[in-house]
Design an enzyme around this catalytic site. Sequence first.
Site, PDB file in Angstrom:
ATOM      1  N   HIS A  44       5.041   2.254  -7.865  1.00 39.96           N
ATOM      2  CA  HIS A  44       4.791   1.581  -9.023  1.00 39.96           C
ATOM      3  C   HIS A  44       4.633   2.518 -10.100  1.00 39.96           C
ATOM      4  CE1 HIS A  44       1.654  -1.370 -11.422  1.00 39.96           C
ATOM      5  NE2 HIS A  44       2.714  -1.018 -11.828  1.00 39.96           N
ATOM      6  N   ASN A  80       4.390   0.950   0.415  1.00 41.99           N
ATOM      7  CA  ASN A  80       3.982   1.452  -0.848  1.00 41.99           C
ATOM      8  C   ASN A  80       3.302   2.903  -0.814  1.00 41.99           C
ATOM      9  OD1 ASN A  80       2.430   1.846  -3.438  1.00 41.99           O
ATOM     10  ND2 ASN A  80       2.706  -0.256  -3.854  1.00 41.99           N
ATOM     11  N   ASP A 115       1.995   4.614  -3.371  1.00 43.11           N
ATOM     12  CA  ASP A 115       1.299   5.195  -4.617  1.00 43.11           C
ATOM     13  C   ASP A 115       0.211   5.815  -4.311  1.00 43.11           C
ATOM     14  OD1 ASP A 115       3.221   3.581  -6.064  1.00 43.11           O
ATOM     15  OD2 ASP A 115       1.729   1.942  -6.268  1.00 43.11           O
ATOM     16  N   HIS A 116      -0.662   5.848  -3.335  1.00 40.24           N
ATOM     17  CA  HIS A 116      -1.778   6.222  -3.086  1.00 40.24           C
ATOM     18  C   HIS A 116      -1.655   7.718  -2.509  1.00 40.24           C
ATOM     19  CE1 HIS A 116      -3.925   2.956  -4.297  1.00 40.24           C
ATOM     20  NE2 HIS A 116      -3.348   2.268  -3.511  1.00 40.24           N
ATOM     21  N   ARG A 140      -1.067   6.788 -14.043  1.00 46.62           N
ATOM     22  CA  ARG A 140      -2.339   7.342 -13.019  1.00 46.62           C
ATOM     23  C   ARG A 140      -1.990   7.872 -11.721  1.00 46.62           C
ATOM     24  NH1 ARG A 140      -5.140   1.663 -11.888  1.00 46.62           N
ATOM     25  NH2 ARG A 140      -4.850   1.448 -14.212  1.00 46.62           N
ATOM     26  N   HIS A 141      -0.596   7.288 -11.017  1.00 51.83           N
ATOM     27  CA  HIS A 141      -0.306   8.108  -9.735  1.00 51.83           C
ATOM     28  C   HIS A 141       1.169   8.606 -10.051  1.00 51.83           C
ATOM     29  CE1 HIS A 141       0.612   3.759  -9.326  1.00 51.83           C
ATOM     30  NE2 HIS A 141      -0.716   3.360  -8.890  1.00 51.83           N
ATOM     31  N   ARG A 154       3.404   3.142 -13.166  1.00 49.23           N
ATOM     32  CA  ARG A 154       2.494   2.576 -14.322  1.00 49.23           C
ATOM     33  C   ARG A 154       2.617   3.302 -15.773  1.00 49.23           C
ATOM     34  NH1 ARG A 154      -1.770  -0.598 -11.425  1.00 49.23           N
ATOM     35  NH2 ARG A 154      -2.416  -1.306 -13.589  1.00 49.23           N
ATOM     36  N   THR A 177      -6.146  -2.171  -9.460  1.00 48.42           N
ATOM     37  CA  THR A 177      -4.750  -2.644  -8.838  1.00 48.42           C
ATOM     38  C   THR A 177      -4.281  -3.872  -9.432  1.00 48.42           C
ATOM     39  OG1 THR A 177      -3.530  -2.749  -6.719  1.00 48.42           O
ATOM     40  CG2 THR A 177      -5.979  -3.622  -6.857  1.00 48.42           C
ATOM     41  N   THR A 178      -3.135  -4.236  -9.363  1.00 48.31           N
ATOM     42  CA  THR A 178      -2.235  -5.449  -9.754  1.00 48.31           C
ATOM     43  C   THR A 178      -3.386  -6.605  -9.464  1.00 48.31           C
ATOM     44  OG1 THR A 178      -0.167  -4.388  -9.299  1.00 48.31           O
ATOM     45  CG2 THR A 178      -0.133  -6.665 -10.206  1.00 48.31           C
ATOM     46  N   GLU A 206       8.280  -0.844  -8.502  1.00 48.43           N
ATOM     47  CA  GLU A 206       7.438  -1.757  -9.165  1.00 48.43           C
ATOM     48  C   GLU A 206       7.048  -1.576 -10.443  1.00 48.43           C
ATOM     49  OE1 GLU A 206       3.235  -2.632  -7.652  1.00 48.43           O
ATOM     50  OE2 GLU A 206       4.183  -2.806  -5.963  1.00 48.43           O
ATOM     51  N   GLY A 262       0.472  -1.058   1.237  1.00 47.01           N
ATOM     52  CA  GLY A 262       0.428   0.306   0.716  1.00 47.01           C
ATOM     53  C   GLY A 262      -1.053   0.937   1.181  1.00 47.01           C
ATOM     54  N   GLU A 314       8.050 -12.192  -5.106  1.00 50.00           N
ATOM     55  CA  GLU A 314       6.891 -11.500  -4.214  1.00 50.00           C
ATOM     56  C   GLU A 314       5.678 -12.294  -4.091  1.00 50.00           C
ATOM     57  OE1 GLU A 314       6.698  -7.348  -3.645  1.00 50.00           O
ATOM     58  OE2 GLU A 314       4.657  -7.584  -3.244  1.00 50.00           O
ATOM     59  N   ARG A 332      -6.465  15.829  -7.979  1.00 50.06           N
ATOM     60  CA  ARG A 332      -6.370  17.608  -8.021  1.00 50.06           C
ATOM     61  C   ARG A 332      -5.776  17.714  -9.224  1.00 50.06           C
ATOM     62  NH1 ARG A 332      -9.041  21.528  -4.749  1.00 50.06           N
ATOM     63  NH2 ARG A 332     -10.610  19.797  -4.281  1.00 50.06           N
ATOM     64  N   HIS A 346       0.110  -7.466  -1.216  1.00 49.79           N
ATOM     65  CA  HIS A 346      -1.171  -7.110  -1.794  1.00 49.79           C
ATOM     66  C   HIS A 346      -2.276  -7.591  -0.882  1.00 49.79           C
ATOM     67  CE1 HIS A 346      -3.924  -6.242  -5.013  1.00 49.79           C
ATOM     68  NE2 HIS A 346      -3.127  -5.845  -5.524  1.00 49.79           N
ATOM     69  N   GLY A 347      -3.023  -6.621  -0.634  1.00 45.89           N
ATOM     70  CA  GLY A 347      -4.253  -6.698   0.170  1.00 45.89           C
ATOM     71  C   GLY A 347      -4.017  -7.010   1.767  1.00 45.89           C
TER      72      GLY A 347
END
Length: 248
Positions: free
Chosen positions: A51, A8, A10-11, A57-58, A53, A108-109, A78, A220, A159, A19, A198-199
């Site tokens: 993802h 993932n 996204d980050h 946001r990302h 969203r 996050t989700t 996603e 991710g 998932e 920025r 997740h996590g």
Amino acid sequence: MPLRLGVNIDHAATLRQARYARDPVGLLAEPDPVEAALIAEKAGADGITAHLREDRRHMQDRDIFRLKESLRTKLNLEMGNAPEIVAIALQVKAHDVCLVPENRHEITTEGGLDCLAHQTALQTTVGKLRDLGTVVSLFIDPDPDQICAAADLRADYIELHTGAFANATGSARSRELQRLVAGATQAHELGLRVNAGHGLNYQNVSELFVVPFMAELNIGHAIISRALFTGLADAVAEMKALCARYPL
Ligand code: PXP
């Protein structure tokens, strides 16, 4: 089939937006999540998860279309079941779509989809995506009723949400693991294929390997975090090496 790793990214986009939120597609905008995806693929990722969203946001719409065009593995999009996002998914024709619950105030989700409460709306979206040839996955908690509902919705995959396991300590941790084992077994018996995510991180992923029938993990935050110190290629390769230890 060996356990696949979906990375993932996204980050990478989160960092860019920190920025360049005003001009995320400008020439100066960095890091480019598509470049991150290509590096992850080269290092062994079996797919790329992103993802889109509602609050953007990302990931931005353009990122998703560029990913679809550029990836050699597959794009797992996603998304929440919102009409605007569904319309984009139908246009982009991602290989896979994972439907998740989405709440604008969450970091996050936070939990799995409620497939029982949203059965009618989900049925329509799952049908439209599957008609396009998209492989549809539903992100759910390891709850027997939710797993039955996912099977009724004719999803290809569930998932399993591993967040509660990742956050649990002591006896709660083995309880959460047992719920995942039971959930994966039930899903398999109902003809659903099983992913998880997740996590997950470099410390806890091997613990999860008691869960049977898993096809793919989507990871991710831990990979992108490690990439700051090791570079993305090494961070992906290291997680991929851990996935290779999943007993078949
Ligand atoms: N799978 C799903 C459905 C998610 O929503 C997320 C978070 O975007 C992940 C996997 C990856 O979670 P993490 O960033 O904690 O590895």
